[in-house]
Design a protein around this motif. Structure first.
Motif, PDB file in Angstrom:
ATOM      1  N   LEU A  91     -26.295  13.492   1.857  1.00  0.00           N
ATOM      2  CA  LEU A  91     -25.671  14.751   1.456  1.00  0.00           C
ATOM      3  C   LEU A  91     -25.213  15.549   2.675  1.00  0.00           C
ATOM      4  N   SER A  92     -26.061  15.635   3.686  1.00  0.00           N
ATOM      5  CA  SER A  92     -25.687  16.404   4.884  1.00  0.00           C
ATOM      6  C   SER A  92     -24.493  15.769   5.587  1.00  0.00           C
ATOM      7  N   ALA A  93     -24.418  14.431   5.578  1.00  0.00           N
ATOM      8  CA  ALA A  93     -23.281  13.749   6.201  1.00  0.00           C
ATOM      9  C   ALA A  93     -21.994  14.022   5.423  1.00  0.00           C
ATOM     10  N   ALA A  94     -22.087  14.045   4.089  1.00  0.00           N
ATOM     11  CA  ALA A  94     -20.909  14.311   3.268  1.00  0.00           C
ATOM     12  C   ALA A  94     -20.402  15.736   3.472  1.00  0.00           C
ATOM     13  N   VAL A  95     -21.318  16.694   3.500  1.00  0.00           N
ATOM     14  CA  VAL A  95     -20.926  18.092   3.716  1.00  0.00           C
ATOM     15  C   VAL A  95     -20.316  18.261   5.099  1.00  0.00           C
ATOM     16  N   ALA A  96     -20.925  17.634   6.107  1.00  0.00           N
ATOM     17  CA  ALA A  96     -20.416  17.745   7.478  1.00  0.00           C
ATOM     18  C   ALA A  96     -19.004  17.166   7.601  1.00  0.00           C
ATOM     19  N   ALA A  97     -18.720  16.094   6.838  1.00  0.00           N
ATOM     20  CA  ALA A  97     -17.393  15.480   6.891  1.00  0.00           C
ATOM     21  C   ALA A  97     -16.329  16.370   6.255  1.00  0.00           C
ATOM     22  N   LEU A  98     -16.707  17.097   5.198  1.00  0.00           N
ATOM     23  CA  LEU A  98     -15.746  17.942   4.487  1.00  0.00           C
ATOM     24  C   LEU A  98     -15.551  19.306   5.145  1.00  0.00           C
ATOM     25  N   GLU A  99     -16.573  19.789   5.808  1.00  0.00           N
ATOM     26  CA  GLU A  99     -16.583  21.185   6.257  1.00  0.00           C
ATOM     27  C   GLU A  99     -15.433  21.564   7.190  1.00  0.00           C
ATOM     28  N   PRO A 100     -15.059  20.726   8.160  1.00  0.00           N
ATOM     29  CA  PRO A 100     -14.006  21.156   9.097  1.00  0.00           C
ATOM     30  C   PRO A 100     -12.664  21.453   8.444  1.00  0.00           C
ATOM     31  N   THR A 101     -12.387  20.836   7.291  1.00  0.00           N
ATOM     32  CA  THR A 101     -11.070  21.007   6.665  1.00  0.00           C
ATOM     33  C   THR A 101     -11.141  21.756   5.333  1.00  0.00           C
ATOM     34  N   SER A 102     -12.284  22.350   5.013  1.00  0.00           N
ATOM     35  CA  SER A 102     -12.451  22.971   3.700  1.00  0.00           C
ATOM     36  C   SER A 102     -12.760  24.458   3.799  1.00  0.00           C
ATOM     37  N   ASP A 103     -12.098  25.239   2.945  1.00  0.00           N
ATOM     38  CA  ASP A 103     -12.483  26.635   2.774  1.00  0.00           C
ATOM     39  C   ASP A 103     -13.706  26.716   1.859  1.00  0.00           C
ATOM     40  N   PHE A 104     -13.720  25.825   0.858  1.00  0.00           N
ATOM     41  CA  PHE A 104     -14.823  25.755  -0.094  1.00  0.00           C
ATOM     42  C   PHE A 104     -15.235  24.295  -0.276  1.00  0.00           C
ATOM     43  N   ILE A 105     -16.519  24.088  -0.502  1.00  0.00           N
ATOM     44  CA  ILE A 105     -17.017  22.773  -0.907  1.00  0.00           C
ATOM     45  C   ILE A 105     -17.737  22.963  -2.228  1.00  0.00           C
ATOM     46  N   LEU A 106     -17.261  22.288  -3.275  1.00  0.00           N
ATOM     47  CA  LEU A 106     -17.870  22.399  -4.587  1.00  0.00           C
ATOM     48  C   LEU A 106     -18.704  21.155  -4.869  1.00  0.00           C
ATOM     49  N   ILE A 107     -19.973  21.364  -5.184  1.00  0.00           N
ATOM     50  CA  ILE A 107     -20.909  20.270  -5.430  1.00  0.00           C
ATOM     51  C   ILE A 107     -21.361  20.326  -6.877  1.00  0.00           C
TER      52      ILE A 107
END
Length: 270
Positions: A91-107
């Motif tokens: 989960l932490s790896a997935a969030v870290a991959a999305l974070e640089p290009t995302s304003d929001f991350i919806l889980i």
């Protein structure tokens, strides 16, 4: 940092995936970059909804604003630190991959208690908990005296959210903004609907969540999923028939929900 929105409770059939898809695509349509994760590793209803959307877009040659969906990465157990949980790492790896290009991350979380869901709740800046408008779902939040409807105490899901709040506090993170969303509201002002409203209002003050009206019971939601469409696509794509009163009302429900969420930097303009 990306603002993390978690959609969760511990009961299936409450509209989590429908809510997730509509919130994510609404944000994308308003110009925000949205990452998306589905933690129900078996059913993946949210993930399949987004896959259906991509297939529809390619088949019909239309461009639909969509979240950037990612599967959780596979992790080599040999790479884990001693005592580290593999699901935490995924989960932490997935969030870290999305974070640089995302304003929001919806889980989107599964309708059961899992390690992934538990950890995701501790990451939530905004937590959305869809509930069917009945005391069956209310039991997830609190135990109620069957004769007096008096609230006896928090239930399993509320206790899990409390633990997530404690973890965030210990880590020096802002508190979770928790919104309980009443889905499948009946059109009539029935007695049970009023009792549910009173009970939700009472409990919200005691355990610290806000309430918001969600979506009414409408056939349109069952028709949208196979094509990956949302209410906001209907005017662009069209449905069989016309934009009837029910569908217009459903768009208004979505608009009101996004307003109540009060997400940072979001001005509702649809």
């Amino acid at each position: 940092m990306a603002h993390i929105i978690v959609v969760g409770n511990e009961k299936g059939g409450s509209g989590k995936s429908t809510t997730s898809m509509h919130v994510a695509t609404a944000l994308a349509r308003m110009g925000h970059s949205v990452g998306a994760l589905d933690l129900d590793l078996r059913q993946k209803s949210f993930g399949r909804y987004i896959e259906n959307r991509k297939a529809y877009s390619e088949k019909h040659g239309v461009e639909l604003a969509s979240p950037n969906y990612q599967d959780l990465p596979e992790i080599d157990s040999a790479s884990l630190e001693p005592g580290e949980n593999v699901y935490d790492h995924r989960l932490s790896a997935a969030v870290a991959a999305l974070e640089p290009t995302s304003d929001f991350i919806l889980i989107d979380c599964p309708g059961s208690h899992t390690r992934l869901s538990q950890v995701a709740h501790s990451l939530a800046d905004t937590l959305i908990s869809p509930l069917n408008d009945s005391f069956v779902d209310f039991d997830l939040l609190a135990r109620v005296d069957p004769d007096t409807n008096k609230i006896l105490g928090p239930s399993v899901y509320s206790e899990m959210v409390w633990n997530a709040r404690q973890l965030r506090s210990q880590a020096g993170l802002p508190p979770i903004d928790w919104i309980a969303v009443r889905n499948r509201l009946a059109a009539q002002n029935m007695h049970n609907k009023q009792k549910m409203g009173d009970a939700m209002e009472d409990l919200s003050k005691r355990i610290g969540f806000r309430t918001a009206p969600g979506f009414g019971e409408r056939v349109i939601f069952r028709e949208l999923f196979p094509r990956g469409l949302t209410l906001l696509d209907l005017r662009d794509i069209g449905v069989k028939g016309q934009m009837n009163i029910s569908n217009v009302a459903a768009r208004q429900e979505l608009r009101e929900l996004i307003k109540v969420l009060n997400l940072p930097g979001v001005e509702v303009d649809f």
